[in-house]
Each structure stands twice: as structure tokens, then as C-alpha cells.
Design a protein around this motif. Structure first.
Motif, PDB file in Angstrom:
ATOM      1  N   TRP A 163       6.767  43.760  25.238  1.00  0.00           N
ATOM      2  CA  TRP A 163       7.198  43.345  26.575  1.00  0.00           C
ATOM      3  C   TRP A 163       6.107  42.620  27.345  1.00  0.00           C
ATOM      4  N   ASN A 164       4.879  42.889  27.017  1.00  0.00           N
ATOM      5  CA  ASN A 164       3.744  42.444  27.816  1.00  0.00           C
ATOM      6  C   ASN A 164       3.453  40.955  27.577  1.00  0.00           C
ATOM      7  N   HIS A 165       4.391  40.095  28.018  1.00  0.00           N
ATOM      8  CA  HIS A 165       4.325  38.684  27.659  1.00  0.00           C
ATOM      9  C   HIS A 165       5.200  37.891  28.624  1.00  0.00           C
ATOM     10  N   TRP A 166       4.893  36.578  28.816  1.00  0.00           N
ATOM     11  CA  TRP A 166       5.684  35.766  29.745  1.00  0.00           C
ATOM     12  C   TRP A 166       7.137  35.634  29.330  1.00  0.00           C
ATOM     13  N   THR A 167       7.430  35.822  28.027  1.00  0.00           N
ATOM     14  CA  THR A 167       8.820  35.677  27.591  1.00  0.00           C
ATOM     15  C   THR A 167       9.728  36.729  28.232  1.00  0.00           C
ATOM     16  N   SER A 227       7.926  36.142  18.194  1.00  0.00           N
ATOM     17  CA  SER A 227       6.546  36.392  18.635  1.00  0.00           C
ATOM     18  C   SER A 227       6.362  37.877  18.943  1.00  0.00           C
ATOM     19  N   GLY A 228       7.430  38.521  19.427  1.00  0.00           N
ATOM     20  CA  GLY A 228       7.342  39.948  19.742  1.00  0.00           C
ATOM     21  C   GLY A 228       7.139  40.808  18.508  1.00  0.00           C
ATOM     22  N   ASP A 229       7.720  40.381  17.386  1.00  0.00           N
ATOM     23  CA  ASP A 229       7.600  41.153  16.149  1.00  0.00           C
ATOM     24  C   ASP A 229       6.146  41.311  15.705  1.00  0.00           C
ATOM     25  N   ARG A 230       5.320  40.361  16.080  1.00  0.00           N
ATOM     26  CA  ARG A 230       3.934  40.378  15.598  1.00  0.00           C
ATOM     27  C   ARG A 230       2.953  40.947  16.624  1.00  0.00           C
ATOM     28  N   ARG A 231       3.412  41.130  17.877  1.00  0.00           N
ATOM     29  CA  ARG A 231       2.427  41.347  18.936  1.00  0.00           C
ATOM     30  C   ARG A 231       1.713  42.689  18.843  1.00  0.00           C
ATOM     31  N   PHE A 232       2.428  43.745  18.458  1.00  0.00           N
ATOM     32  CA  PHE A 232       1.780  45.068  18.403  1.00  0.00           C
ATOM     33  C   PHE A 232       0.583  45.014  17.461  1.00  0.00           C
ATOM     34  N   THR A 286      12.404  42.397  38.208  1.00  0.00           N
ATOM     35  CA  THR A 286      12.928  43.199  37.098  1.00  0.00           C
ATOM     36  C   THR A 286      12.169  42.866  35.822  1.00  0.00           C
ATOM     37  N   GLY A 287      11.997  41.586  35.557  1.00  0.00           N
ATOM     38  CA  GLY A 287      11.270  41.188  34.351  1.00  0.00           C
ATOM     39  C   GLY A 287       9.837  41.703  34.368  1.00  0.00           C
ATOM     40  N   MET A 288       9.201  41.619  35.535  1.00  0.00           N
ATOM     41  CA  MET A 288       7.786  42.003  35.617  1.00  0.00           C
ATOM     42  C   MET A 288       7.577  43.508  35.482  1.00  0.00           C
ATOM     43  N   ALA A 331      15.266  49.256  22.228  1.00  0.00           N
ATOM     44  CA  ALA A 331      15.141  49.985  20.964  1.00  0.00           C
ATOM     45  C   ALA A 331      13.996  49.449  20.106  1.00  0.00           C
ATOM     46  N   GLU A 332      13.747  48.154  20.183  1.00  0.00           N
ATOM     47  CA  GLU A 332      12.695  47.574  19.333  1.00  0.00           C
ATOM     48  C   GLU A 332      11.313  47.648  19.965  1.00  0.00           C
ATOM     49  N   ALA A 333      11.242  47.990  21.255  1.00  0.00           N
ATOM     50  CA  ALA A 333       9.945  48.020  21.928  1.00  0.00           C
ATOM     51  C   ALA A 333       9.182  49.272  21.526  1.00  0.00           C
ATOM     52  N   GLU A 334       7.968  49.087  21.087  1.00  0.00           N
ATOM     53  CA  GLU A 334       7.159  50.212  20.641  1.00  0.00           C
ATOM     54  C   GLU A 334       6.045  50.483  21.640  1.00  0.00           C
ATOM     55  N   HIS A 335       5.944  51.752  22.055  1.00  0.00           N
ATOM     56  CA  HIS A 335       4.933  52.169  23.027  1.00  0.00           C
ATOM     57  C   HIS A 335       3.712  52.703  22.263  1.00  0.00           C
ATOM     58  N   VAL A 336       2.525  52.403  22.767  1.00  0.00           N
ATOM     59  CA  VAL A 336       1.326  52.819  22.031  1.00  0.00           C
ATOM     60  C   VAL A 336       1.202  54.336  21.898  1.00  0.00           C
ATOM     61  N   VAL A 337       1.869  55.100  22.771  1.00  0.00           N
ATOM     62  CA  VAL A 337       1.720  56.560  22.677  1.00  0.00           C
ATOM     63  C   VAL A 337       2.267  57.082  21.347  1.00  0.00           C
ATOM     64  N   GLY A 338       3.192  56.319  20.737  1.00  0.00           N
ATOM     65  CA  GLY A 338       3.717  56.707  19.438  1.00  0.00           C
ATOM     66  C   GLY A 338       2.612  56.847  18.397  1.00  0.00           C
TER      67      GLY A 338
END
Ligand code: SF4
Ligand code: SF4
Ligand code: SF4
Lengths: 291, 244
Positions: free
Chosen positions: A135-139, A179-184, A122-124, A278-285
Motif C-alpha cells: 500500500w505504501n506507494h503513490w498507486t 509493482s505491488g507484488d515485488r515491493r515487500f 481515503t487513499g492516504m 487480502a493480498e496486502a502483507e503487514h510486516v508484523v506477520g
């Protein structure tokens, strides 16, 4: 990403279910008779309710069985195998516990492994997506483990393990948010790289390709509701980790007390999982000048 | 099988020239028109004549504004459809095997009879090239008009994708990008064709061409007309009125 209620329900409920089944399968708590029936029953109920909810977001749920075919390449397919496998493998263990018999520990341990595999898959499913940097992270798989196992130990009535897991969950969740806040931004995806026009100057979306909505915008671009993110994060931590940890240690151990602590924990889990989407941002945006 | 095939010998795809695209959306319409009655289920619309219309399309045209320095803003029309990536992430995530990349020509397709509509492939695609059809519940995407390009019942000149055939400015080119001698490959070499979001490692087959540099804006051609001096009777009236 759109926080679809069916997916939030599925991932939190079945996560907690597999967490509980894992704890029971390892034999960490010795339960027999009625208590065994209630706990194993709850584990099965949560896990299968979640799996059922997950079929609601399929376009063609009647073909769901086909999802078993691509386990070599697809995490979604692996999840189907691991989840179904865990539920089947643990059935004799559960029956033995309820009827007061015993099975060699190897039975429980293979089932426990399958529970972990289901959680990992599920996580993967989310962690593999390079299109969603948050999301693309070990966390991501780590969080799915932490929420599930915290929920499982709370329900199973292992006060100290539960409190410890809640503490670990809180630290991990905080780290994942920060860490997620900065990743994009760190990954460097911009409208300039999306269009390749960055070398010419500053690019801005000028005319959208359609005036109405479409599937992409509904599914991948979710801007409403992020305003309350800070409040929801606090709520998720308090309800998901802090209060249940205090409850399990402070209250005398009994099934109603565990269920109460779990109910509070679940409310926190829903808030955290809502934010996860809700906070996950997809590059297609980027193409639409929105994230 | 949703494992990717070994690199195909033939890589059919499109080259999109942002210099000539005028943003007319003819390719969008032609694509919808052809694919509505060809490969797989039709591309449905919801509430098409209502206040919030929505529908499935395989090709969309954006408009971007590019500003640099003090120069005038440049408008770039930007068609976006599946790039038939060599390293297609949409294929490997699919749990059912419905999504696949063809070994013979690299076209990425969906077997709609096997698709459960989970939407994961659309999440995996960086380019928004996949849309779940709201009526049929299955994933739709550009087929590179596979039912045109190999179709012997069509006249020779029609055996290209509908969007390519219809484009009034010739901004969309179709061909084999694995063959360095093909017209599309030469175009890419000549004009420095590039990949979208190369940092994601999808290795798209389709390439884009930058707009050619434009010269400085010419002196306004209508400027002399603004400075007309009236002569004769009109001139006399003009001078008279000026003095009043
Ligand atoms: S553009 Fe998107 S849908 Fe097309 S092959 Fe690449 S990743 Fe897949
Ligand atoms: S929506 Fe269909 S094609 Fe896409 S991943 Fe799911 S089953 Fe595969
Ligand atoms: S190749 Fe065919 S399916 Fe693909 S965008 Fe062009 S017209 Fe549409």
C-alpha cells in the motif's frame, strides 16, 4: 490484511458516491428535475451508506465524532472533514439542480474539490502505512481516484469520459498489482531485520508466543483465499473496467443503462477491493513466520 | 494531540537481553496481572477455557531458531512489547488524539476514553505492540507500567515495570535511555544494543541485546558412562553371555 466486509463496502460505495458527486458538482453533465433528483440522490445515498458502513468496524462507534479532532496530523481525521464538508457544501448545489434553479459555479467547484480531498484522504490512510509495503506507494491514492471517478462517470452517463477512465483504471490497476507484488521483498523486511538475529544465521519461527489466535493474527495475517488471486484479478479487470466501458459506449444513453453498467463495475470494484486487503502483507506477520 | 512532541529529555524504556531470556513467559503473566487491574480497562479474554481461547496481552514471547553453517541450532527467546518509538507512527495516524507520546518521558500511551477503536494505530505499528481489546473495543498497549514507576505508594524496589520486576533471570532492564550514564545506556553501549526493523525509521527507544557467542559444544559429559567395563562376577557373566 483481513478483508473486513464493512471496510470493503465503505471504501467502494462511498468512493463511487464521491466520484459521482464530483462529476455532478463540476457541472460536466447538465441534469435537472427528476433526473437531477435521482442522480444527486444516488450520489448522496452511496456516499453516506459507505460512511455508515465504516462505523461498523469501530470498537466504539458512539464516539465517532472524536475522529474530527486530529486533522492536522491524521489522514483518517482529514477524511472525516472532507467527506462531511463535501456532503454539506454540495447540498445547496443539489437542491438548486433539482428545483431547476442555478448557483454560481464556484459553489459546485468547492464541493468538487472537497470530494477529491475525501478520496485522497481515503487513499492516504492506506498509502501512509510503511508497515504494509504493497500500500505504501503513490498507486494507492491513484487507484482510489481511478475507481471512484470511473464509477462516477459511468453513473452520470458520460460515455466517452467513462470509457477513457475505465481504460486508465485498467492500466493503473495492472501496474499497481505488478509493482505491488515485488515491493515487500524489495523493501528488505525479513524475519532477520525484525528480530535483528540475521547476523547469526538463518532465523525461523520456532515456538509461537500463544497457541490460540489473537487480534494481530486476525487483523494483519490473512493467508486464506490468496490462492484465487489470479482469477479474481482477471474478474476485477473484466467486470470493473472492460465490460462497463463497452456497455456505456454500446448501449443508448439512459439511466437504466448507466445503472446496469455501474452494477457490473461495482462487482469488479468489490473484487479489486477484496484483493487490495487480502493480498496486502503487514510486516508484523514476519514475527509469526507468516504473511 | 497526535503530533509527536519534540525529542524528550528523558526517554524511559526497556533493554531486553536475549542472552539471558529463558522464555519462561513470567513477564507475560506479570504484565497481564498488573495491567488487568491498573491503567484503563482490564485485558479481556474470550473463550478462555474453550477450544479457541484468545485474549489481549501487552507483551508476548516468541521462540526463534537460528541455524548457521553446520553448527547446532540456537534457540533464542524473544519478548516483544511496545518499543516506545521516538518517531512513533502509531501516534500520528490516530484520528482522535487518543494515542499520544508524553513529552516528559517519551512513554507512548492511549487515552482509552477518547479511543474509537478504529485500529489504525495497530496497523501503523510494525512490531505488533497494540491489540484492540475485543470486549472494551479500545486499543491496549504497553504503558511502561506508568502506574508503577511513579507510584509513591509502592516500595522503592517495586517502582519498575511489572515485567522487569518479575523476570527471574534479569533479562529485562528499565531506565532512561537518553541519559548516557544510566545503567541501561551503559549496557546498550557495552553490548551493542540494537533496534528492531531499523529500516522503517521508527527510532525505537527500547533496545535488544544479542545472545553472547557460545563456545563449541563440550564433549558429551555422559559419554564415559556409556563405556563401563564390568568387573568381578558381573564381568564374568558379561563375558559368558557374550560368548553364548
Ligand atoms: S512499538 Fe509500535 S505501538 Fe509502540 S511506539 Fe513503536 S510503533 Fe507505537
Ligand atoms: S484505535 Fe484508538 S488509539 Fe488507535 S488510532 Fe484509532 S482512535 Fe486512535
Ligand atoms: S512495561 Fe508494564 S505494560 Fe509494558 S510489557 Fe512490561 S509489564 Fe507490560
Amino acid at each position: 490484511m483481513h478483508p473486513a466486509p464493512s471496510v470493503i463496502l465503505f471504501t467502494t460505495l462511498s468512493g463511487a458516491g464521491f466520484g459521482l458527486l464530483f462529476v455532478l458538482a463540476t457541472g460536466a453533465v447538465a441534469v435537472f428535475g427528476l433526473e437531477a433528483f435521482l442522480l444527486w440522490g444516488l450520489g448522496y445515498l452511496l456516499a453516506t451508506a459507505g460512511l455508515l458502513a465504516s462505523t461498523f468496524h469501530l470498537g466504539r462507534p458512539e464516539r465517532a465524532m472524536r475522529a474530527f479532532s486530529q486533522w492536522r496530523t491524521s489522514w483518517l481525521s482529514r477524511e472525516a472533514w472532507a467527506a462531511a464538508g463535501a456532503l454539506l457544501m454540495l447540498a445547496p448545489v443539489a437542491l438548486a439542480a433539482v428545483s431547476g434553479g442555478g448557483l454560481p459555479p464556484a459553489f459546485g467547484l468547492t464541493g468538487a474539490l472537497a470530494c477529491l480531498l475525501a478520496l485522497l484522504s481515503t487513499g492516504m490512510i492506506y498509502a501512509q502505512l510503511r508497515t504494509v509495503p504493497r500500500w505504501n506507494h503513490w498507486t494507492t491514492p491513484a487507484l482510489f481516484f481511478a475507481w471512484a471517478l470511473a464509477g462516477g462517470t459511468i453513473l452520470a452517463g458520460l460515455p466517452y469520459a467513462a470509457a477513457l477512465l475505465c481504460a486508465a483504471l485498467a492500466v493503473l490497476q495492472l501496474f499497481a498489482w505488478r509493482s505491488g507484488d515485488r515491493r515487500f521483498a524489495a523493501r528488505g523486511h525479513t524475519l532477520a531485520t525484525a528480530t535483528g538475529l540475521g547476523s547469526r544465521g538463518v532465523v525461523r519461527s520456532f515456538a509461537p508466543p500463544h497457541t490460540g489466535h489473537n487480534y494481530l493474527m486476525r487483523e494483519m495475517i490473512h493467508v486464506v483465499g490468496r490462492r484465487h488471486a489470479a482469477k479474481l484479478r482477471t474478474l476485477a479487470l473484466l467486470l470493473g473496467a472492460v465490460i462497463p466501458a463497452i456497455l456505456v459506449v454500446a448501449l443508448p444513453s439512459s439511466l437504466p443503462a448507466h445503472v446496469l453498467a455501474f452494477a457490473v463495475h461495482l462487482a469488479g470494484a468489490f473484487a479489486a477491493r477484496w484483493l487490495f486487503f487480502a493480498e496486502a502483507e503487514h510486516v508484523v506477520g514476519l514475527f509469526y513466520g507468516a504473511r | 494531540m497526535t503530533a509527536l512532541p519534540p525529542p524528550p529529555a528523558k526517554k524511559l524504556g526497556l533493554v531486553i537481553d536475549l542472552d539471558t531470556c529463558v522464555g519462561c513467559h513470567a513477564c507475560v503473566t506479570a504484565c497481564k496481572g498488573w495491567n488487568d487491574q491498573g491503567y484503563g480497562v482490564p485485558l479481556s479474554d474470550q473463550n478462555a477455557y474453550g477450544s479457541e481461547p484468545s485474549g489481549t496481552f501487552l507483551n508476548r514471547v516468541h521462540g526463534y531458531e537460528v541455524v548457521s553453517g553446520g553448527g547446532p541450532a540456537e534457540i533464542v527467546n524473544f519478548p516483544r512489547s511496545c518499543l516506545h518509538c521516538d518517531n512513533a507512527p502509531c501516534v500520528t495516524v490516530c484520528p482522535t488524539g487518543a494515542s499520544y507520546k508524553r513529552a516528559e518521558d517519551g512513554i507512548v500511551l492511549v487515552n482509552e476514553d477518547a479511543c474509537i477503536g478504529c485500529g489504525l494505530c495497530a496497523w501503523a505499528c510494525p512490531y505488533g505492540a497494540r491489540e484492540l481489546d475485543a470486549q472494551a473495543g479500545v486499543m491496549k498497549k504497553c504503558t511502561l507500567c506508568v502506574d508503577r514507576i511513579y507510584n509513591d505508594t509502592l516500595p522503592e524496589e517495586d517502582r519498575v515495570p511489572a515485567c522487569v520486576r518479575t523476570c527471574p533471570t534479569g533479562a529485562r532492564h528499565f531506565g532512561d535511555l537518553a541519559d548516557p550514564e544510566s545503567a541501561v545506556s551503559r549496557l546498550v553501549a557495552e553490548r551493542d544494543g540494537y533496534d528492531l526493523m531499523p529500516e522503517l525509521g521508527t527510532a525505537p527507544v527500547n533496545k535488544y541485546l544479542q545472545p553472547r557467542p557460545k563456545g563449541a559444544a563440550e564433549a558429551r559429559p555422559l559419554a564415559p558412562l556409556l563405556d563401563v567395563r564390568a568387573t568381578g562376577l558381573a564381568g564374568w557373566l558379561d563375558r559368558l553371555l557374550e560368548r553364548l
